[in-house]
Design a protein around this motif. Structure first.
Motif, PDB file in Angstrom:
ATOM      1  N   VAL A  69       0.871  -1.168   0.000  1.00  0.00           N
ATOM      2  CA  VAL A  69       0.000   0.000   0.000  1.00  0.00           C
ATOM      3  C   VAL A  69       0.908   1.218   0.000  1.00  0.00           C
ATOM      4  CG1 VAL A  69      -0.127   0.131   2.520  1.00  0.00           C
ATOM      5  CG2 VAL A  69      -2.015   1.012   1.166  1.00  0.00           C
ATOM      6  N   ALA A  70       0.397   2.339  -0.481  1.00  0.00           N
ATOM      7  CA  ALA A  70       1.216   3.554  -0.498  1.00  0.00           C
ATOM      8  C   ALA A  70       0.320   4.762  -0.308  1.00  0.00           C
ATOM      9  CB  ALA A  70       1.992   3.660  -1.818  1.00  0.00           C
ATOM     10  N   PRO A  71       0.851   5.836   0.288  1.00  0.00           N
ATOM     11  CA  PRO A  71       0.060   7.055   0.458  1.00  0.00           C
ATOM     12  C   PRO A  71      -0.532   7.508  -0.876  1.00  0.00           C
ATOM     13  CG  PRO A  71       2.133   7.229   1.635  1.00  0.00           C
ATOM     14  CD  PRO A  71       2.215   5.983   0.813  1.00  0.00           C
ATOM     15  N   PRO A  72      -1.774   8.012  -0.875  1.00  0.00           N
ATOM     16  CA  PRO A  72      -2.574   8.391   0.294  1.00  0.00           C
ATOM     17  C   PRO A  72      -3.397   7.248   0.895  1.00  0.00           C
ATOM     18  CG  PRO A  72      -3.746   9.024  -1.680  1.00  0.00           C
ATOM     19  CD  PRO A  72      -2.435   8.440  -2.140  1.00  0.00           C
ATOM     20  N   ASN A  73      -3.083   6.011   0.562  1.00  0.00           N
ATOM     21  CA  ASN A  73      -3.851   4.886   1.072  1.00  0.00           C
ATOM     22  C   ASN A  73      -3.211   4.258   2.302  1.00  0.00           C
ATOM     23  OD1 ASN A  73      -5.434   5.303  -1.170  1.00  0.00           O
ATOM     24  ND2 ASN A  73      -4.925   3.389  -2.181  1.00  0.00           N
ATOM     25  N   PHE A  74      -4.046   3.614   3.110  1.00  0.00           N
ATOM     26  CA  PHE A  74      -3.572   2.716   4.162  1.00  0.00           C
ATOM     27  C   PHE A  74      -4.433   1.454   4.121  1.00  0.00           C
ATOM     28  CE2 PHE A  74      -6.806   5.390   6.133  1.00  0.00           C
ATOM     29  CZ  PHE A  74      -7.562   4.518   6.885  1.00  0.00           C
ATOM     30  N   GLY A  75      -3.949   0.396   4.752  1.00  0.00           N
ATOM     31  CA  GLY A  75      -4.654  -0.870   4.724  1.00  0.00           C
ATOM     32  C   GLY A  75      -5.439  -1.122   5.989  1.00  0.00           C
ATOM     33  N   VAL A  76      -6.545  -1.844   5.840  1.00  0.00           N
ATOM     34  CA  VAL A  76      -7.382  -2.258   6.966  1.00  0.00           C
ATOM     35  C   VAL A  76      -7.677  -3.745   6.801  1.00  0.00           C
ATOM     36  CG1 VAL A  76      -9.514  -1.877   8.267  1.00  0.00           C
ATOM     37  CG2 VAL A  76      -8.474   0.022   6.984  1.00  0.00           C
ATOM     38  N   VAL A  77      -7.245  -4.538   7.769  1.00  0.00           N
ATOM     39  CA  VAL A  77      -7.454  -5.986   7.714  1.00  0.00           C
ATOM     40  C   VAL A  77      -8.026  -6.452   9.042  1.00  0.00           C
ATOM     41  CG1 VAL A  77      -6.348  -8.250   7.455  1.00  0.00           C
ATOM     42  CG2 VAL A  77      -5.566  -6.322   6.073  1.00  0.00           C
ATOM     43  N   ASP A  78      -9.128  -7.192   8.978  1.00  0.00           N
ATOM     44  CA  ASP A  78      -9.728  -7.788  10.169  1.00  0.00           C
ATOM     45  C   ASP A  78      -9.438  -9.287  10.162  1.00  0.00           C
ATOM     46  OD1 ASP A  78     -10.721  -5.313  10.761  1.00  0.00           O
ATOM     47  OD2 ASP A  78     -12.802  -5.776  10.233  1.00  0.00           O
ATOM     48  N   VAL A  79      -8.891  -9.769  11.262  1.00  0.00           N
ATOM     49  CA  VAL A  79      -8.543 -11.188  11.402  1.00  0.00           C
ATOM     50  C   VAL A  79      -9.260 -11.747  12.623  1.00  0.00           C
ATOM     51  CG1 VAL A  79      -6.683 -12.847  11.802  1.00  0.00           C
ATOM     52  CG2 VAL A  79      -6.298 -10.868  10.304  1.00  0.00           C
ATOM     53  N   PHE A  80      -9.917 -12.883  12.431  1.00  0.00           N
ATOM     54  CA  PHE A  80     -10.538 -13.576  13.563  1.00  0.00           C
ATOM     55  C   PHE A  80      -9.594 -14.679  14.035  1.00  0.00           C
ATOM     56  CE2 PHE A  80     -13.191 -17.127  15.173  1.00  0.00           C
ATOM     57  CZ  PHE A  80     -13.656 -16.497  16.321  1.00  0.00           C
ATOM     58  N   ILE A  81      -9.259 -14.624  15.326  1.00  0.00           N
ATOM     59  CA  ILE A  81      -8.373 -15.618  15.928  1.00  0.00           C
ATOM     60  C   ILE A  81      -9.221 -16.475  16.867  1.00  0.00           C
ATOM     61  CG2 ILE A  81      -6.252 -15.988  17.241  1.00  0.00           C
ATOM     62  CD1 ILE A  81      -5.446 -13.110  16.540  1.00  0.00           C
ATOM     63  N   PRO A  82      -9.517 -17.711  16.488  1.00  0.00           N
ATOM     64  CA  PRO A  82     -10.390 -18.541  17.316  1.00  0.00           C
ATOM     65  C   PRO A  82      -9.683 -19.037  18.576  1.00  0.00           C
ATOM     66  CG  PRO A  82      -9.572 -19.816  15.482  1.00  0.00           C
ATOM     67  CD  PRO A  82      -9.065 -18.404  15.276  1.00  0.00           C
ATOM     68  N   GLN A  83     -10.495 -19.562  19.486  1.00  0.00           N
ATOM     69  CA  GLN A  83      -9.919 -20.132  20.701  1.00  0.00           C
ATOM     70  C   GLN A  83      -9.027 -21.322  20.359  1.00  0.00           C
ATOM     71  OE1 GLN A  83     -12.754 -21.647  23.635  1.00  0.00           O
ATOM     72  NE2 GLN A  83     -11.605 -20.583  25.226  1.00  0.00           N
ATOM     73  N   MET A  84      -9.460 -22.101  19.373  1.00  0.00           N
ATOM     74  CA  MET A  84      -8.682 -23.220  18.859  1.00  0.00           C
ATOM     75  C   MET A  84      -8.722 -23.153  17.341  1.00  0.00           C
ATOM     76  SD  MET A  84      -9.895 -26.352  21.372  1.00  0.00           S
ATOM     77  CE  MET A  84      -8.703 -27.474  20.594  1.00  0.00           C
ATOM     78  N   GLY A  85      -7.686 -23.657  16.700  1.00  0.00           N
ATOM     79  CA  GLY A  85      -7.638 -23.626  15.247  1.00  0.00           C
ATOM     80  C   GLY A  85      -6.856 -22.436  14.725  1.00  0.00           C
ATOM     81  N   VAL A  86      -6.884 -22.258  13.418  1.00  0.00           N
ATOM     82  CA  VAL A  86      -6.056 -21.236  12.774  1.00  0.00           C
ATOM     83  C   VAL A  86      -6.858 -19.963  12.540  1.00  0.00           C
ATOM     84  CG1 VAL A  86      -4.578 -22.933  11.652  1.00  0.00           C
ATOM     85  CG2 VAL A  86      -6.615 -22.124  10.467  1.00  0.00           C
ATOM     86  N   PRO A  87      -6.191 -18.799  12.558  1.00  0.00           N
ATOM     87  CA  PRO A  87      -6.880 -17.529  12.276  1.00  0.00           C
ATOM     88  C   PRO A  87      -7.388 -17.480  10.839  1.00  0.00           C
ATOM     89  CG  PRO A  87      -4.741 -17.167  13.317  1.00  0.00           C
ATOM     90  CD  PRO A  87      -4.785 -18.595  12.908  1.00  0.00           C
ATOM     91  N   ILE A  88      -8.391 -16.618  10.636  1.00  0.00           N
ATOM     92  CA  ILE A  88      -8.923 -16.413   9.283  1.00  0.00           C
ATOM     93  C   ILE A  88      -9.077 -14.918   9.030  1.00  0.00           C
ATOM     94  CG2 ILE A  88     -10.125 -18.624   9.157  1.00  0.00           C
ATOM     95  CD1 ILE A  88     -12.732 -17.110   9.802  1.00  0.00           C
ATOM     96  N   ILE A  89      -8.912 -14.511   7.773  1.00  0.00           N
ATOM     97  CA  ILE A  89      -9.125 -13.121   7.378  1.00  0.00           C
ATOM     98  C   ILE A  89     -10.610 -12.906   7.142  1.00  0.00           C
ATOM     99  CG2 ILE A  89      -8.680 -11.372   5.618  1.00  0.00           C
ATOM    100  CD1 ILE A  89      -5.976 -12.763   5.124  1.00  0.00           C
ATOM    101  N   ARG A  90     -11.164 -11.914   7.801  1.00  0.00           N
ATOM    102  CA  ARG A  90     -12.577 -11.587   7.592  1.00  0.00           C
ATOM    103  C   ARG A  90     -12.745 -10.553   6.487  1.00  0.00           C
ATOM    104  NH1 ARG A  90     -15.430 -11.612  13.616  1.00  0.00           N
ATOM    105  NH2 ARG A  90     -16.030 -13.817  13.531  1.00  0.00           N
ATOM    106  N   THR A  91     -11.952  -9.488   6.537  1.00  0.00           N
ATOM    107  CA  THR A  91     -12.008  -8.465   5.498  1.00  0.00           C
ATOM    108  C   THR A  91     -10.615  -7.898   5.288  1.00  0.00           C
ATOM    109  OG1 THR A  91     -12.493  -6.656   7.047  1.00  0.00           O
ATOM    110  CG2 THR A  91     -14.380  -7.805   6.099  1.00  0.00           C
ATOM    111  N   ALA A  92     -10.376  -7.408   4.084  1.00  0.00           N
ATOM    112  CA  ALA A  92      -9.115  -6.736   3.762  1.00  0.00           C
ATOM    113  C   ALA A  92      -9.415  -5.672   2.717  1.00  0.00           C
ATOM    114  CB  ALA A  92      -8.083  -7.724   3.243  1.00  0.00           C
TER     115      ALA A  92
END
Length: 206
Positions: free
Chosen positions: A147-170
């Motif tokens: 990413v480069a100005p004037p932009n920035f990135g927004v990423v939401d990650v769900f980290i479960p109690q067990m198992g692997v994380p997943i990307i919800r939005t990017a």
């Protein structure tokens, strides 16, 4: 066992010493920092925050932009600092972690690294501070799209109690030119530039 966590990652890259952009960036980041579904937000920089041809970067050996990011509440930034310049940061008592391949940073269950290596077992999510072609998760290791100005990135990650994380939005968000600058960051930038001018004057008298 730790509870599930929805993490929002706000990130920047290639600022290249443009401190004048940061007060507006901070306002835009603040608008994306809170959401009902988000448990925690972290801000990180993927590198190139300073550039040698920019006067304040040259006078501070690359520390000026890092100081500004610290004032903005960034958790970690990928840096390219000499050992002497890194040592000088100790006296600044920064909250931001200056990360390079030799200096990863562990913050609880989160790990920030500049090396594309598998995360250790105790790490719930490893965030690689290296710009990638796309945002992706691989066995708990997160890469972030460039990413480069004037932009920035927004990423939401769900980290479960067990198992692997997943990307919800990017996504990428642009900082509009008419975004109001945050007064506290304006003051911080003024102070950092004043310090850089002081360093320059000291060099002239040595």
């Amino acid at each position: 066992m730790e509870a599930p966590l929805t993490l929002r990652i706000l990130y920047t890259y290639n600022i290249r010493g443009n401190l004048a952009w940061l007060p507006r960036l901070y306002t835009a980041l603040a608008a994306h920092s809170h959401d009902d579904i988000i448990d925690r937000t972290v801000k990180v920089d993927l590198g190139e925050a300073c550039a040698g041809y920019v006067w304040h970067c040259a006078e501070t050996d690359g520390r000026s932009a890092l100081l500004a990011l610290d004032a903005m509440g960034f958790a970690a930034a990928r840096v390219s600092l000499s050992p002497a310049s890194r040592e000088r940061l100790v006296g600044n008592a920064l909250a931001i972690a200056p990360v390079d391949e030799a200096h990863p940073h562990q913050d609880g269950a989160l790990r920030y690294t500049a090396a594309l290596t598998p995360p250790p077992p105790e790490c719930r999510l490893q965030i690689a501070l290296v710009p990638a072609e796309e945002t992706r998760l691989d066995e708990g290791a997160l890469s972030l799209a460039t990413v480069a100005p004037p932009n920035f990135g927004v990423v939401d990650v769900f980290i479960p109690q067990m198992g692997v994380p997943i990307i919800r939005t990017a996504q990428q968000v642009a900082v509009a030119a008419d975004t109001p600058p945050n007064p506290s960051i304006v003051a911080a930038v003024d102070f950092i530039e004043a310090e850089a001018r002081y360093y320059a004057s000291q060099k002239k008298t040595d």
